[in-house]
Design a protein around this motif. Structure first.
Motif, PDB file in Angstrom:
ATOM      1  N   SER A  59       0.829  -1.200   0.000  1.00  0.00           N
ATOM      2  CA  SER A  59       0.000   0.000   0.000  1.00  0.00           C
ATOM      3  C   SER A  59       0.870   1.259   0.000  1.00  0.00           C
ATOM      4  CB  SER A  59      -0.921   0.001   1.226  1.00  0.00           C
ATOM      5  OG  SER A  59      -1.654   1.200   1.286  1.00  0.00           O
ATOM      6  N   LYS A  60       1.900   1.278   0.814  1.00  0.00           N
ATOM      7  CA  LYS A  60       2.801   2.428   0.862  1.00  0.00           C
ATOM      8  C   LYS A  60       3.541   2.597  -0.461  1.00  0.00           C
ATOM      9  CE  LYS A  60       3.524   2.563   5.838  1.00  0.00           C
ATOM     10  NZ  LYS A  60       2.629   3.640   6.085  1.00  0.00           N
ATOM     11  N   THR A  61       3.929   1.490  -1.062  1.00  0.00           N
ATOM     12  CA  THR A  61       4.609   1.548  -2.350  1.00  0.00           C
ATOM     13  C   THR A  61       3.687   2.138  -3.410  1.00  0.00           C
ATOM     14  OG1 THR A  61       5.962  -0.355  -1.768  1.00  0.00           O
ATOM     15  CG2 THR A  61       5.805   0.180  -4.107  1.00  0.00           C
ATOM     16  N   ARG A  62       2.416   1.719  -3.395  1.00  0.00           N
ATOM     17  CA  ARG A  62       1.451   2.274  -4.353  1.00  0.00           C
ATOM     18  C   ARG A  62       1.253   3.774  -4.107  1.00  0.00           C
ATOM     19  NH1 ARG A  62      -0.977  -2.790  -3.663  1.00  0.00           N
ATOM     20  NH2 ARG A  62      -2.320  -2.043  -1.986  1.00  0.00           N
ATOM     21  N   GLN A  63       1.213   4.178  -2.852  1.00  0.00           N
ATOM     22  CA  GLN A  63       1.051   5.598  -2.526  1.00  0.00           C
ATOM     23  C   GLN A  63       2.255   6.404  -3.010  1.00  0.00           C
ATOM     24  OE1 GLN A  63       0.497   5.497   1.715  1.00  0.00           O
ATOM     25  NE2 GLN A  63      -1.671   5.003   1.570  1.00  0.00           N
ATOM     26  N   GLN A  64       3.460   5.866  -2.840  1.00  0.00           N
ATOM     27  CA  GLN A  64       4.653   6.559  -3.313  1.00  0.00           C
ATOM     28  C   GLN A  64       4.651   6.663  -4.835  1.00  0.00           C
ATOM     29  OE1 GLN A  64       7.788   4.260  -1.518  1.00  0.00           O
ATOM     30  NE2 GLN A  64       7.816   5.540   0.316  1.00  0.00           N
ATOM     31  N   ALA A  65       4.248   5.599  -5.510  1.00  0.00           N
ATOM     32  CA  ALA A  65       4.185   5.621  -6.975  1.00  0.00           C
ATOM     33  C   ALA A  65       3.187   6.673  -7.446  1.00  0.00           C
ATOM     34  CB  ALA A  65       3.815   4.242  -7.515  1.00  0.00           C
ATOM     35  N   ALA A  66       2.068   6.786  -6.761  1.00  0.00           N
ATOM     36  CA  ALA A  66       1.063   7.798  -7.121  1.00  0.00           C
ATOM     37  C   ALA A  66       1.624   9.202  -6.940  1.00  0.00           C
ATOM     38  CB  ALA A  66      -0.199   7.610  -6.283  1.00  0.00           C
ATOM     39  N   LEU A  67       2.393   9.418  -5.886  1.00  0.00           N
ATOM     40  CA  LEU A  67       3.011  10.732  -5.677  1.00  0.00           C
ATOM     41  C   LEU A  67       3.963  11.066  -6.811  1.00  0.00           C
ATOM     42  CD1 LEU A  67       3.829  10.825  -1.861  1.00  0.00           C
ATOM     43  CD2 LEU A  67       2.266  12.319  -3.101  1.00  0.00           C
TER      44      LEU A  67
ATOM     45  N   GLU B 169       3.866  10.063  -9.831  1.00  0.00           N
ATOM     46  CA  GLU B 169       3.116  10.322 -11.050  1.00  0.00           C
ATOM     47  C   GLU B 169       2.350  11.645 -10.999  1.00  0.00           C
ATOM     48  OE1 GLU B 169       0.583   6.973 -11.685  1.00  0.00           O
ATOM     49  OE2 GLU B 169       2.247   5.603 -12.021  1.00  0.00           O
ATOM     50  N   ASN B 170       1.946  12.086  -9.808  1.00  0.00           N
ATOM     51  CA  ASN B 170       1.018  13.215  -9.706  1.00  0.00           C
ATOM     52  C   ASN B 170       1.583  14.491  -9.105  1.00  0.00           C
ATOM     53  OD1 ASN B 170      -1.236  11.708 -10.742  1.00  0.00           O
ATOM     54  ND2 ASN B 170      -1.245  10.620  -8.796  1.00  0.00           N
TER      55      ASN B 170
END
Length: 98
Positions: free
Chosen positions: A15-23, A25-26
């Protein structure tokens, strides 16, 4: 007996990895780099498979007065080349009396 499912440590890490990836990208903080007003050293590894040296050079170029240096190593340069890593940092800190 009632069992409650709780996320495992692995689920939380994903979940944290997905949140970092979203940051990544955005969120673009490139414009903020020009406001950095402290001595800055961007130290990069020449054989890093995760961070392209070109990105690190662009980062250094966008920070006023930043210094850029490379060490022949992979992503974990402080472990692969600890003496060179420390020498680069030590010299930078001494030059800036930090």
């Amino acid at each position: 007996m009632r069992h409650t499912l709780t996320p495992s440590r692995g689920d939380a890490t994903c979940s944290k990895t997905r949140q970092q990836a979203a940051l990544i990208e955005n969120v673009d903080t490139t414009a903020d780099l020009a406001r950095i007003a402290v001595p800055t050293l961007v130290l990069n590894a020449t054989a890093d498979l995760l961070i392209d040296p070109a990105n690190s050079r662009a980062l250094a170029a966008a920070i006023p007065g930043a210094e850029y240096a490379e060490i022949e190593a992979g992503h974990v340069l402080m472990i692969e080349q600890p003496e060179q890593w420390w020498k680069s940092i030590d010299e930078f800190l001494r030059r800036h009396r930090l």
